[in-house]
Design an enzyme around this catalytic site. Structure first.
Site, PDB file in Angstrom:
ATOM      1  N   ASP A 119       0.086 -37.452  55.985  1.00 43.97           N
ATOM      2  CA  ASP A 119      -1.172 -36.774  55.685  1.00 43.97           C
ATOM      3  C   ASP A 119      -0.851 -35.587  54.774  1.00 43.97           C
ATOM      4  O   ASP A 119       0.320 -35.211  54.615  1.00 43.97           O
ATOM      5  CB  ASP A 119      -1.805 -36.317  57.005  1.00 43.97           C
ATOM      6  CG  ASP A 119      -3.107 -35.552  56.791  1.00 43.97           C
ATOM      7  OD1 ASP A 119      -3.886 -35.953  55.905  1.00 43.97           O
ATOM      8  OD2 ASP A 119      -3.321 -34.557  57.482  1.00 43.97           O
ATOM      9  N   LYS A 120      -1.858 -34.987  54.175  1.00 41.44           N
ATOM     10  CA  LYS A 120      -1.621 -33.830  53.311  1.00 41.44           C
ATOM     11  C   LYS A 120      -1.992 -32.526  54.006  1.00 41.44           C
ATOM     12  O   LYS A 120      -1.145 -31.708  54.331  1.00 41.44           O
ATOM     13  CB  LYS A 120      -2.409 -33.956  52.003  1.00 41.44           C
ATOM     14  CG  LYS A 120      -2.139 -32.801  51.030  1.00 41.44           C
ATOM     15  CD  LYS A 120      -3.112 -32.790  49.884  1.00 41.44           C
ATOM     16  CE  LYS A 120      -4.458 -32.242  50.288  1.00 41.44           C
ATOM     17  NZ  LYS A 120      -4.443 -30.786  50.563  1.00 41.44           N
ATOM     18  N   PHE A 122     -21.649 -26.546  42.036  1.00 36.58           N
ATOM     19  CA  PHE A 122     -20.465 -27.352  41.731  1.00 36.58           C
ATOM     20  C   PHE A 122     -20.709 -28.816  42.076  1.00 36.58           C
ATOM     21  O   PHE A 122     -21.396 -29.141  43.028  1.00 36.58           O
ATOM     22  CB  PHE A 122     -19.294 -26.816  42.545  1.00 36.58           C
ATOM     23  CG  PHE A 122     -18.172 -27.807  42.718  1.00 36.58           C
ATOM     24  CD1 PHE A 122     -17.198 -27.922  41.746  1.00 36.58           C
ATOM     25  CD2 PHE A 122     -18.114 -28.624  43.829  1.00 36.58           C
ATOM     26  CE1 PHE A 122     -16.171 -28.828  41.899  1.00 36.58           C
ATOM     27  CE2 PHE A 122     -17.092 -29.539  43.988  1.00 36.58           C
ATOM     28  CZ  PHE A 122     -16.115 -29.635  43.018  1.00 36.58           C
ATOM     29  N   LYS A 132     -17.094 -20.185  36.536  1.00 33.21           N
ATOM     30  CA  LYS A 132     -15.685 -20.469  36.741  1.00 33.21           C
ATOM     31  C   LYS A 132     -15.529 -21.973  36.917  1.00 33.21           C
ATOM     32  O   LYS A 132     -16.412 -22.646  37.465  1.00 33.21           O
ATOM     33  CB  LYS A 132     -15.127 -19.719  37.954  1.00 33.21           C
ATOM     34  CG  LYS A 132     -15.721 -20.150  39.276  1.00 33.21           C
ATOM     35  CD  LYS A 132     -15.142 -19.343  40.435  1.00 33.21           C
ATOM     36  CE  LYS A 132     -15.765 -19.786  41.756  1.00 33.21           C
ATOM     37  NZ  LYS A 132     -15.321 -18.972  42.894  1.00 33.21           N
ATOM     38  N   ASP A 182      -8.512 -35.931  51.077  1.00 34.08           N
ATOM     39  CA  ASP A 182      -8.884 -35.019  50.001  1.00 34.08           C
ATOM     40  C   ASP A 182      -9.168 -35.782  48.717  1.00 34.08           C
ATOM     41  O   ASP A 182      -8.733 -36.922  48.540  1.00 34.08           O
ATOM     42  CB  ASP A 182      -7.778 -34.006  49.749  1.00 34.08           C
ATOM     43  CG  ASP A 182      -7.880 -32.823  50.696  1.00 34.08           C
ATOM     44  OD1 ASP A 182      -8.919 -32.703  51.353  1.00 34.08           O
ATOM     45  OD2 ASP A 182      -6.924 -32.043  50.795  1.00 34.08           O
ATOM     46  N   ARG A 240      -8.966 -39.774  49.216  1.00 25.53           N
ATOM     47  CA  ARG A 240     -10.319 -40.127  49.676  1.00 25.53           C
ATOM     48  C   ARG A 240     -10.285 -41.334  50.627  1.00 25.53           C
ATOM     49  O   ARG A 240     -11.163 -42.186  50.588  1.00 25.53           O
ATOM     50  CB  ARG A 240     -11.245 -40.433  48.500  1.00 25.53           C
ATOM     51  CG  ARG A 240     -11.717 -39.220  47.732  1.00 25.53           C
ATOM     52  CD  ARG A 240     -12.611 -38.360  48.572  1.00 25.53           C
ATOM     53  NE  ARG A 240     -13.235 -37.289  47.827  1.00 25.53           N
ATOM     54  CZ  ARG A 240     -13.732 -36.195  48.367  1.00 25.53           C
ATOM     55  NH1 ARG A 240     -13.635 -36.027  49.673  1.00 25.53           N
ATOM     56  NH2 ARG A 240     -14.303 -35.278  47.652  1.00 25.53           N
TER      57      ARG A 240
END
Length: 1218
Positions: free
Chosen positions: A446-447, A591, A614, A730, A843
């Protein structure tokens, strides 16, 4: 049955349209359709025509294909017999332990085999050995395993009781009462308070926050500590905390049946004959923690094992090592070998009885009931089965369990794997998989929370063409920042965050001097965000951010004097260098993944309208005014430097707007935001109208802080030829950034393939295209693997190793992965991925993580390891051969489901290269030696059969047979198997190539087993015939005969014991006091017990049990006996020594060459390599990689999440400016 639809008008009333911004990307359209229907369960399968993922509609049947419940109606809900909230992971209770445990143990073939032998030994006609020779070791094995299972189950009971007895507040008869978790049922209404864990999966009814929002932390589910927001329906939020309204609430819920999809929930609420759509934003899942919300009420929808947390726990599978599987095969071979030997001896007995048996009836009379040669032959067969059963001794399994247990304790006791900050030791949660740790070829990680800390740090920035963040010495040379480097003193700012660290004082000086662009830079960071603030204690601000990126930037602005204090739906309050200023919030341009930027439009206290923006530098560059070109070039150089250090960058810009221009744009924005069709597209076009001709301010550089030692650990794993795959939920940009930071991906790679197709055929085409670049010609039918694929059945297919022509990486997103895992594409994915050095899947769902692991296990003969820290990693952890849980601040679900656990990823290299490698080597040495010594021991009986009329007599004394494996030879081999090491831990880590033999199982396989057996056959042959030759017709110096049976048996068994003791000494590479004590102690014990058991006293006491009276003292005093023992041992050992010498001299293996190099280094020490921090050297800039959900800006401007606030509490230290 038709699906029920909710009118669009009703969707607006309940906030469905408003909440759709939480659904990401291309799934929005389908989500808006599905969210207004009930009874729908999303499942993916192979469509017969297109092979595309499809949606299956499940209608109500008596089986639970949808859940139906009613609030405050126990009678109605009990009809469906839904699971209660009690959790049970234990296997036994007081009454079922003994029968169930014995039943499980006798399912092992070895245990059942020895039980069968025990029954044979109670038959007088074939009982060639006493019953206690089998009962004692069998009882020992069963009791040791039973005690271990009982202790494990006691811990499970303790854990279950701890969870089941947690208190929760539940609504009962109009009153809130405290109840235990296990007593909660579907349909109950419970009250949850701040910082409490969610008891079950509940439908959020109301909360203390405006519009019934509830903030939650999902660390227990996905390892993420950033806050997420949930919202109750408008119709239930009116219930508030009114107990009377809550008690009379009779809402009816129809929804999906229990499933493991953490990010999906579909259903409807029927209340007062109106239907309201439910989605995942209305559900609080078990395992979440309530944050920043005083209280909330929820209706229990799924309880206990039906909850999504428990559904994701997966099915517990009993894991066995590859050596276990190999031993099962070898035991079967040995059994066939045993039957073969017994058949030969039985046939020999039949022939002998036919030809000569009549003459020996006085010495070998037939047992009562035997009246023919055929019966005698049949019974002799079973007698030899009993005698020769020691080729597979039950003590083998006792010893294996002890060795594994001991090596597990080493992991638990390893201080170098103890995490001091968390006070967390490493833990071996299973004792059956240690040697498998030395054979890993694939690591799936996993991250978030595993590789990263989920902490973002403001590291550097570029403002108006000047770079800040580096530290220089007096001579102007840049110095490396360490823990000893002096930090910037922010004590002048009373609102500064004390945990924030920065080292470049020039930036603080620029702020104090009033540098206009520096002020503008930090002002933009304090205004352009979606962070919420909370002042729990006067003067102490706490930020609630949807992503750690946002929090890092706002915290940086705060420390440099531009403090974001609070917001309403129309204003943002900032404390600028001690002066309170209120900016009017005119618009938030939110965003999303396509825009990769966000903007805010504010009106300053001076009346100016300014837009701050930004985002990703590649996007911002296209929106800048032409006059910014010189500044762009300088900033671009700074961005390249930041990217080279692995930092995540984004650009910051602004634009002053004319009042008329803004008013005209505002009208267009209002029309687009209220459009009923193509709203997202219209808003995008309106945003583009205003986001242009901006002026560049600078850029930020954030470090996505990795766990300590992650790059070094991954580099070491890759050196050991271990394939590293990252499976994360993610998004792609974030995952790729981490891939570069961890040195999984680097610029030296020939290419990094990105697979993001939208159909099965396109995914297959992209995978084939990548494979053709890595291995030209692999698409041709003449390619060996392609040809093998065409000929083989895929179910039994083993994928051969394929080598790429360079270094490659692969990145694939979740949507493409769903297609790639389909039956007709999965082998294409596997072939392509296995040729890459590193693979990143982003994902992905928890189920997809497990499917990827299972795909590799299905087609590759390799050992896999999965490591993670959240509930979304549990299925992956259980699917792998070895599951490792990170036990830290991110929750306990992964740790509880794992086989091994520790606090930080860096400990993985020590777990594999030290403990895993040592365990593998020790187990292999043990098995080779054990099979050798037992074949040597047993086959002497075989040779003896040819000289004893095949009469099923034993060579040795029965006491020697009973004590040989349990006492005489067990301790030396256990000492070797618990303490042996070819090199110490430091050399093991320094030379990862030493790990290679375990990956290919070189130290114990069928070939090594056959070598051990042949060695045993040779040794038994020498033992018997040398002793036979030396004692045949021999006499003592006084003329007495020494060729009697008892003297012969004593010489053979003494020679055997000395031989196997010398052999274990040859196998030992690392001598300790324990080894010495056990080896010499075993020999001493043998001679001591021998003189005791062969004494006159015991014979006179039990003459039928102790028959070898005086044999020891009469035989061992003869010099020729000791000469025979010495000759026998020498003839058995010298060939082994000669073989090893020749192999090392002329045919050394790769590992032996490394070991020789280590020995040279130990003789001539060289300084250890300087430890340097691995840094990413890359020109690739990371894009706008925020993890927060799109659409949060709309939630802010709606005012739904804003509490009414008290006046500022800064006292007289700050002035106000509006």
């Amino acid at each position: 049955m038709p699906l029920l639809k909710v009118p669009f008008r009703k969707q607006n009333e309940i906030g469905v349209c408003f909440r759709k911004e939480f659904v990401k990307g291309e799934d929005r359209e389908s989500h808006n359709k599905d969210v207004v229907s009930y009874g729908i369960s999303q499942k993916t399968w192979k469509d017969g025509k297109s092979g595309l993922p499809a949606t299956r509609t499940l209608t109500r049947t008596r089986k639970e294909q949808e859940r139906h419940l009613q609030a405050n109606n126990k009678e109605f809900n009990e009809k469906f017999e839904y699971a209660n909230n009690a959790i049970k992971t234990s296997k036994y209770n007081f009454f079922t332990f003994l029968p169930l445990n014995l039943f499980e143990q006798f399912q092992r073939i070895a245990n059942a085999y020895f039980l069968f032998l025990l029954f044979l030994q109670f038959i007088p006609q074939i009982a060639s050995l006493a019953w206690y020779t089998t009962v004692i070791p069998l009882a020992l094995v069963l009791s040791m395993t039973g005690v271990k299972d009982a202790i494990d189950d006691m811990f499970r009971h303790k854990s279950d009781n701890q969870v089941n007895n947690r208190p929760v507040l539940v609504l009962v008869n109009g009153m809130v009462k405290e109840e235990k978790w296990m007593n909660i049922k579907v349909g109950d209404i419970i009250k949850l308070q701040n910082n409490s864990s969610v008891t079950a999966d509940v439908l959020l009814l109301s909360s203390s926050e405006p519009c019934s929002l509830t903030y939650i932390e999902t660390a227990e589910l996905d390892g993420e500590t950033n806050l997420k927001v949930k919202q109750a329906l408008t119709v239930t939020s009116n219930l508030e905390d009114n107990l009377e309204k809550l008690t009379t609430f009779k809402g009816e819920v129809r929804c999906d049946p229990p499933n493991n999809r953490l990010d999906e929930f579909t259903g409807i609420l029927i209340h007062e004959d109106e239907k309201y759509a439910l989605n995942n934003e209305n559900i609080l899942l078990r395992g979440c923690t309530i944050r920043n919300t005083d209280w909330c009420y929820g209706l229990v929808v799924y309880a206990g094992h039906d909850s999504k947390l428990m559904q994701n726990s997966g099915k517990t599978v009993f894991k066995r090592t590859s050596i276990d599987h190999l031993m099962n095969i070898l035991v079967f071979w040995i059994f066939l070998f045993l039957v073969g030997m017994c058949f030969i001896l039985a046939v020999g007995h039949g022939i002998w009885q036919t030809q000569k048996g009549y003459y020996f009836q006085i010495y070998l009379p037939w047992e009562e009931g035997i009246d023919s040669v055929g019966v005698a032959t049949f019974l002799t067969f079973w007698s030899y089965i009993i005698i020769l059963n020691t080729v597979v001794p039950i003590s083998l399994y006792v010893s294996v369990e002890i060795i594994r247990l001991g090596n597990s304790f080493y992991i638990n006791w390893d201080r170098k794997m103890f995490c001091i900050p968390n006070n967390t030791p490493a833990q071996a949660r299973t004792t059956t998989l240690n040697e498998e740790l030395g054979q890993i070829q694939y690591v799936f990680s996993d991250k978030t929370g595993t590789l990263t800390q989920n902490i973002m740090i403001f590291n550097k920035c570029s403002i108006n063409g000047r770079s800040y963040g580096d530290v220089y010495n007096m001579t102007g040379q840049k110095i490396e920042i360490t823990e000893e480097t002096e930090k910037v003193d922010f004590s002048y700012n009373k609102l500064a965050d004390p945990k924030f660290s920065f080292y470049d004082n020039t930036l603080v000086e620029a702020v104090k001097k009033g540098d206009t662009m520096v002020h503008l830079f930090f002002l933009s960071l304090s205004l352009c965000h979606t962070v919420m603030s909370e002042e729990k204690v006067e003067g102490e601000l706490v930020y609630q951010a949807q992503s750690p990126d946002e929090e890092a930037l706002v915290t940086a602005a705060r420390n440099f004097g531009f403090v974001f204090h609070s917001r309403t739906s129309e204003t943002i309050t900032v404390v600028e260098l001690g002066i309170i200023k209120v900016y009017k919030l005119l618009a938030i341009l939110d965003f999303d993944n396509v825009r990769k930027r966000m903007s805010v439009i504010v009106q300053t206290p001076e009346g100016k309208v300014v837009m701050f923006c930004k985002g990703a530098d590649t996007i911002i560059w296209e929106l800048l005014h032409s006059s910014c070109t010189p500044l762009q070039d300088v900033t671009m150089e700074h961005l390249d430097e930041f990217a080279g250090e692995g930092l995540r960058t984004l650009a910051v810009a602004f634009r002053e707007l004319d009042e008329k221009v803004f008013q005209s744009w505002s009208r267009k924005h209002h029309e687009a935001s209220t459009s009923l069709e193509d709203r997202e597209e219209m808003l995008g076009l309106v945003y583009e109208e205003i986001e242009k001709d901006m002026m560049l301010i600078g850029a930020t550089a954030i470090e996505d802080k990795l766990q300590d030692g992650v790059p070094e650990t991954i580099a070491t794993l890759i050196k050991a030829n271990i394939n590293m795959w990252v499976l994360t939920g993610d998004k792609q940009e974030t995952a790729v950034n981490i891939g570069y930071s961890c040195n999984m991906l680097h610029d030296d790679m020939d290419e990094v393939f990105v697979i993001e197709a939208k159909s099965s055929s396109m995914v297959q085409q992209e995978l084939r295209s990548a494979r053709s670049k890595m291995k030209p010609g692999s698409l041709l039918r003449t390619d060996p693997v392609t040809a093998l694929l065409a000929q083989s059945e895929t179910e039994a297919f083993i994928m051969p190793e394929e080598v790429a022509n360079g270094s490659y990486g692969l990145v694939i997103d979740g949507h493409s992965l769903a297609h790639a895992l389909e039956e007709n594409v999965e082998l294409e994915l596997l072939r392509t991925a296995c040729m890459c050095k590193s693979v990143i899947c982003c994902r992905v769902t928890p189920l997809q993580k497990a499917q990827v692991v299972e795909l590799v296990r299905k087609y590759k003969p390799v050992v896999t390891l999965a490591i993670g820290d959240g509930a979304n990693d549990v299925s992956m952890i259980k699917a792998a051969h070895i599951g490792v849980g990170i036990s830290g601040q991110e929750g306990m679900q992964a740790m509880l489901a794992s086989d091994f656990s520790f606090a930080q990823f860096r400990f993985l290299q020590r777990l594999l290269f030290v403990h895993g490698r040592w365990s593998y080597i020790r187990m292999c040495k043990f098995l080779r030696y054990f099979f050798y010594k037992n074949f040597t021991f047993t086959l002497v009986h075989f040779w003896y059969g040819f000289f004893s009329g095949f009469s099923a007599q034993t060579v040795y004394d029965e006491w020697f047979i009973a004590l040989y494996n349990l006492t005489y030879t067990s301790l030396p081999v256990l000492a070797m198997s618990l303490f042996d090491q070819d090199v110490n831990d430091l050399w093991s880590l320094r030379f990862p190539e030493l790990y290679e033999p375990g990956q290919y199982n070189l130290y114990f396989n069928k070939k090594e087993f056959v070598k051990s057996i042949l060695h045993g056959i040779y040794s038994s042959f020498v033992l018997f015939f040398v002793t036979y030759g030396s004692t045949y017709n021999s006499v003592q110096s006084n003329g007495k005969n020494i060729s009697d049976y008892q003297s012969f048996a004593l010489i053979v068994q003494t020679s055997l014991l000395v031989l196997v003791t010398v052999q274990v000494g040859l196998e030992t590479a690392y001598w300790t006091t324990v080894n010495q004590f056990f080896i010499w102690g075993s020999l001493t014990l043998y001679f001591s017990l021998m003189f005791l058991l062969y004494s006159d006293g015991l014979y006179l006491l039990l003459p039928h049990t102790f028959r070898f009276m005086g044999t020891a003292r009469n035989t061992l005093i003869l010099p020729q006996v000791w000469l025979t023992i010495l000759l026998t041992v020498a003839l058995c050992v010298l060939p082994v020594i000669l073989y090893r010498f020749l192999r090392m001299e002329f045919w050394p293996t790769k590992v032996e060459k490394v070991l020789n190099k280590i020995r040279e280094c130990m003789k001539n020490p060289v300084p250890p390599p300087t430890k340097t921090r691995l840094r990413r050297t890359s020109s690739r800039r990371s894009a706008y990689a925020f993890a927060h959900q799109s659409g949060f800006g709309a939630l802010i401007t709606s005012g739904k999440n804003v509490k009414s606030r008290a006046p500022f509490g800064f006292g007289d230290n700050y002035s106000s400016h509006k």
